[in-house]
Motif scaffolding. Sequence first.
Motif, PDB file in Angstrom:
ATOM      1  N   GLY A  20       0.834  -1.204   0.000  1.00 29.61           N
ATOM      2  CA  GLY A  20       0.000   0.000   0.000  1.00 29.61           C
ATOM      3  C   GLY A  20       0.861   1.244   0.000  1.00 29.61           C
ATOM      4  O   GLY A  20       1.810   1.356   0.793  1.00 29.61           O
ATOM      5  N   SER A  21       0.530   2.183  -0.870  1.00 34.34           N
ATOM      6  CA  SER A  21       1.360   3.378  -1.018  1.00 34.34           C
ATOM      7  C   SER A  21       1.268   4.317   0.173  1.00 34.34           C
ATOM      8  O   SER A  21       2.162   5.135   0.395  1.00 34.34           O
ATOM      9  CB  SER A  21       0.964   4.128  -2.298  1.00 34.34           C
ATOM     10  N   ALA A  22       0.189   4.228   0.973  1.00 32.33           N
ATOM     11  CA  ALA A  22       0.097   5.020   2.205  1.00 32.33           C
ATOM     12  C   ALA A  22       0.686   4.236   3.381  1.00 32.33           C
ATOM     13  O   ALA A  22       1.388   4.789   4.220  1.00 32.33           O
ATOM     14  CB  ALA A  22      -1.350   5.398   2.494  1.00 32.33           C
ATOM     15  N   ARG A  23       0.414   2.950   3.409  1.00 27.18           N
ATOM     16  CA  ARG A  23       0.889   2.119   4.519  1.00 27.18           C
ATOM     17  C   ARG A  23       2.406   2.048   4.578  1.00 27.18           C
ATOM     18  O   ARG A  23       3.008   1.979   5.658  1.00 27.18           O
ATOM     19  CB  ARG A  23       0.285   0.721   4.367  1.00 27.18           C
ATOM     20  N   ILE A  24       3.068   2.079   3.410  1.00 21.53           N
ATOM     21  CA  ILE A  24       4.521   1.958   3.387  1.00 21.53           C
ATOM     22  C   ILE A  24       5.192   3.151   4.052  1.00 21.53           C
ATOM     23  O   ILE A  24       6.346   3.066   4.471  1.00 21.53           O
ATOM     24  CB  ILE A  24       5.013   1.805   1.922  1.00 21.53           C
ATOM     25  N   ILE A  25       4.475   4.273   4.193  1.00 21.43           N
ATOM     26  CA  ILE A  25       5.082   5.471   4.782  1.00 21.43           C
ATOM     27  C   ILE A  25       5.490   5.222   6.221  1.00 21.43           C
ATOM     28  O   ILE A  25       6.562   5.669   6.656  1.00 21.43           O
ATOM     29  CB  ILE A  25       4.107   6.672   4.683  1.00 21.43           C
ATOM     30  N   TRP A  26       4.639   4.511   6.986  1.00 25.71           N
ATOM     31  CA  TRP A  26       5.033   4.237   8.374  1.00 25.71           C
ATOM     32  C   TRP A  26       5.731   2.882   8.526  1.00 25.71           C
ATOM     33  O   TRP A  26       6.481   2.667   9.479  1.00 25.71           O
ATOM     34  CB  TRP A  26       3.824   4.319   9.310  1.00 25.71           C
ATOM     35  N   ILE A  27       5.519   1.974   7.573  1.00 26.23           N
ATOM     36  CA  ILE A  27       6.207   0.679   7.642  1.00 26.23           C
ATOM     37  C   ILE A  27       7.708   0.849   7.397  1.00 26.23           C
ATOM     38  O   ILE A  27       8.528   0.162   8.028  1.00 26.23           O
ATOM     39  CB  ILE A  27       5.591  -0.308   6.631  1.00 26.23           C
ATOM     40  N   ALA A  28       8.084   1.769   6.507  1.00 27.46           N
ATOM     41  CA  ALA A  28       9.506   1.941   6.176  1.00 27.46           C
ATOM     42  C   ALA A  28      10.357   2.297   7.396  1.00 27.46           C
ATOM     43  O   ALA A  28      11.344   1.607   7.681  1.00 27.46           O
ATOM     44  CB  ALA A  28       9.663   2.988   5.073  1.00 27.46           C
ATOM     45  N   PRO A  29      10.019   3.342   8.167  1.00 24.16           N
ATOM     46  CA  PRO A  29      10.874   3.637   9.329  1.00 24.16           C
ATOM     47  C   PRO A  29      10.809   2.583  10.423  1.00 24.16           C
ATOM     48  O   PRO A  29      11.827   2.264  11.042  1.00 24.16           O
ATOM     49  CB  PRO A  29      10.346   4.995   9.814  1.00 24.16           C
ATOM     50  N   LEU A  30       9.622   2.034  10.672  1.00 18.82           N
ATOM     51  CA  LEU A  30       9.513   1.029  11.730  1.00 18.82           C
ATOM     52  C   LEU A  30      10.109  -0.311  11.307  1.00 18.82           C
ATOM     53  O   LEU A  30      10.656  -1.043  12.133  1.00 18.82           O
ATOM     54  CB  LEU A  30       8.048   0.846  12.134  1.00 18.82           C
ATOM     55  N   GLY A  31      10.021  -0.621  10.013  1.00 20.01           N
ATOM     56  CA  GLY A  31      10.543  -1.898   9.534  1.00 20.01           C
ATOM     57  C   GLY A  31      12.023  -1.891   9.243  1.00 20.01           C
ATOM     58  O   GLY A  31      12.674  -2.941   9.314  1.00 20.01           O
ATOM     59  N   LEU A  32      12.593  -0.737   8.893  1.00 19.21           N
ATOM     60  CA  LEU A  32      14.010  -0.656   8.553  1.00 19.21           C
ATOM     61  C   LEU A  32      14.825   0.127   9.571  1.00 19.21           C
ATOM     62  O   LEU A  32      16.048   0.000   9.607  1.00 19.21           O
ATOM     63  CB  LEU A  32      14.186  -0.015   7.175  1.00 19.21           C
ATOM     64  N   GLY A  33      14.150   0.944  10.382  1.00 21.48           N
ATOM     65  CA  GLY A  33      14.879   1.792  11.315  1.00 21.48           C
ATOM     66  C   GLY A  33      15.725   1.038  12.324  1.00 21.48           C
ATOM     67  O   GLY A  33      16.762   1.536  12.776  1.00 21.48           O
ATOM     68  N   TRP A  34      15.309  -0.187  12.656  1.00 22.48           N
ATOM     69  CA  TRP A  34      16.067  -0.961  13.656  1.00 22.48           C
ATOM     70  C   TRP A  34      17.477  -1.283  13.174  1.00 22.48           C
ATOM     71  O   TRP A  34      18.389  -1.504  13.988  1.00 22.48           O
ATOM     72  CB  TRP A  34      15.335  -2.255  14.000  1.00 22.48           C
ATOM     73  N   THR A  35      17.692  -1.338  11.839  1.00 24.58           N
ATOM     74  CA  THR A  35      19.028  -1.666  11.336  1.00 24.58           C
ATOM     75  C   THR A  35      20.057  -0.623  11.751  1.00 24.58           C
ATOM     76  O   THR A  35      21.249  -0.931  11.858  1.00 24.58           O
ATOM     77  CB  THR A  35      19.015  -1.775   9.798  1.00 24.58           C
ATOM     78  N   VAL A  36      19.612   0.624  12.008  1.00 27.23           N
ATOM     79  CA  VAL A  36      20.537   1.690  12.383  1.00 27.23           C
ATOM     80  C   VAL A  36      21.160   1.410  13.752  1.00 27.23           C
ATOM     81  O   VAL A  36      22.221   1.945  14.086  1.00 27.23           O
ATOM     82  CB  VAL A  36      19.817   3.051  12.360  1.00 27.23           C
ATOM     83  N   LEU A  37      20.526   0.561  14.557  1.00 29.34           N
ATOM     84  CA  LEU A  37      21.094   0.200  15.857  1.00 29.34           C
ATOM     85  C   LEU A  37      22.431  -0.522  15.706  1.00 29.34           C
ATOM     86  O   LEU A  37      23.219  -0.590  16.665  1.00 29.34           O
ATOM     87  CB  LEU A  37      20.111  -0.684  16.629  1.00 29.34           C
ATOM     88  N   LEU A  38      22.703  -1.061  14.512  1.00 30.52           N
ATOM     89  CA  LEU A  38      23.995  -1.714  14.272  1.00 30.52           C
ATOM     90  C   LEU A  38      25.141  -0.714  14.278  1.00 30.52           C
ATOM     91  O   LEU A  38      26.289  -1.086  14.510  1.00 30.52           O
ATOM     92  CB  LEU A  38      23.966  -2.448  12.933  1.00 30.52           C
ATOM     93  N   VAL A  39      24.845   0.561  14.012  1.00 28.24           N
ATOM     94  CA  VAL A  39      25.902   1.574  13.934  1.00 28.24           C
ATOM     95  C   VAL A  39      26.580   1.775  15.290  1.00 28.24           C
ATOM     96  O   VAL A  39      27.809   1.632  15.400  1.00 28.24           O
ATOM     97  CB  VAL A  39      25.333   2.898  13.378  1.00 28.24           C
ATOM     98  N   PRO A  40      25.847   2.114  16.370  1.00 27.64           N
ATOM     99  CA  PRO A  40      26.530   2.269  17.657  1.00 27.64           C
ATOM    100  C   PRO A  40      27.010   0.948  18.247  1.00 27.64           C
ATOM    101  O   PRO A  40      27.872   0.946  19.137  1.00 27.64           O
ATOM    102  CB  PRO A  40      25.454   2.906  18.552  1.00 27.64           C
ATOM    103  N   ALA A  41      26.460  -0.170  17.767  1.00 26.56           N
ATOM    104  CA  ALA A  41      26.889  -1.475  18.275  1.00 26.56           C
ATOM    105  C   ALA A  41      28.219  -1.924  17.688  1.00 26.56           C
ATOM    106  O   ALA A  41      28.823  -2.884  18.177  1.00 26.56           O
ATOM    107  CB  ALA A  41      25.813  -2.527  17.979  1.00 26.56           C
ATOM    108  N   ALA A  42      28.698  -1.256  16.638  1.00 24.16           N
ATOM    109  CA  ALA A  42      29.921  -1.663  15.946  1.00 24.16           C
ATOM    110  C   ALA A  42      31.140  -1.526  16.852  1.00 24.16           C
ATOM    111  O   ALA A  42      31.221  -0.642  17.696  1.00 24.16           O
ATOM    112  CB  ALA A  42      30.109  -0.825  14.682  1.00 24.16           C
TER     113      ALA A  42
END
Length: 437
Positions: free
Chosen positions: A283-305
Amino acid sequence: MTTSLWRNRDFMVLWSGRTLSEVGDAVSLLAIPLLAVTVLDATAVEVGILSATRMVAYLFLSLPAGVWVDRMRKRRVMVVCHLVRAGLVATVAVGAWAGWVTMAHLWIVALLSSVCTVLYETAHQSFLPAVVPGGQLLEANGKLATTYAVSRIAGYSVGGALASALGVARTVGVDALAYLVNAASLLFIRRAEDPPAAAGPRDFRRELAAGLSFVFRHPIMPRLVAASASLNLFSQMIFALAVLYLVRDLRLDEHTVGVVLALTTLGGIGGGLLSARLARLVGSARIIWIAPLGLGWTVLLVPAARPGWGPVAYTVGMAGLGALFAIYNAAAISYRQGVCPPELLGRMTASIRWVIFGVMPVGALAGGLLGSWLGVRPTLWIAAVGVWASGLWLYFSPLRRRRDVPDAASDAAPSPAARERVPVDMAGEATGGGRRG
């Protein structure tokens, strides 16, 4: 029959010059912070200020830039901006080579360059329709967007290799040369530009107020702006500390820093290629909030390095952030265009850019201050959590009940006068003769 863009000489000249300047930009984005960290021994606060001054013009110049540029020759604005930026970057290269460059010098150059960037970008977006037919603008913008991502890979890779082989002073000079070549290339565009419209009486403040009013009285748009601003704020905290973190915490040399930064841009390319397919799937509207919540967790790898395996974790985390931005931006911009009346699109866009770009220097400065006070790694933890939590602005909003963005072409457009007064329902749809999803 429309001629292919590959045979549009003027567009190819514009595109080639833009590509070269983007590569030069990426070289400077790597080389100047490296100069600050490795030669001037800059602190986290000083690096944060450097990153903030590079974007501060968005805060005070975004709104009036469109009015000013509309009253000038666009190509002339672009040429002058490139020449000024070439001169500014050249002073850094000469100063670094001669040994008299200082952090204050870098801050001044970054501030003046940010003014040129805002004016150049505004003029470039307005000049493109003069060299590309209306039916090919989408294709042209797509090529330019892809160029941006690919140029970052080339620029970071070349910048890291040059900094390692030649030193940062000579490397910064590469960007100055790129600006000069791009400025010269613009003079070879044959298509005559329409003269600027005569400046008639207008109520500047009232026009701006109409755009701001639409954005902040809409039931969804303020939350969309808040989510975008949060993403920019927290991501800039990460970007501001990136080189410092890679050099001092992960203990990488200049060449490896360039390679790591180049690889992180692959996420943006992948996200851009998949954004349309994912929007159709969920869904073109649903993806707006799915993108940060679904991919944002990967950024936690940065301080964990950590040193050793850390570059891999950092690369994956920042590539995830790049994919997040590509997917989120494509959907969010489409939503804004779908619910906004056409005659307000320019003012709506300027109003939103003023907020979401205006927080970027704030985020960079906050990253530097917190990095000095709490430490770089704790600051990156705060920023990474903030990136992920940005999606909550939209998850807890009426947007979550929609699947797709309203289709602006699904109904006949109301008259301009009526559209200015159209009310909106809680799903972000126009009612009373407006648009339906």
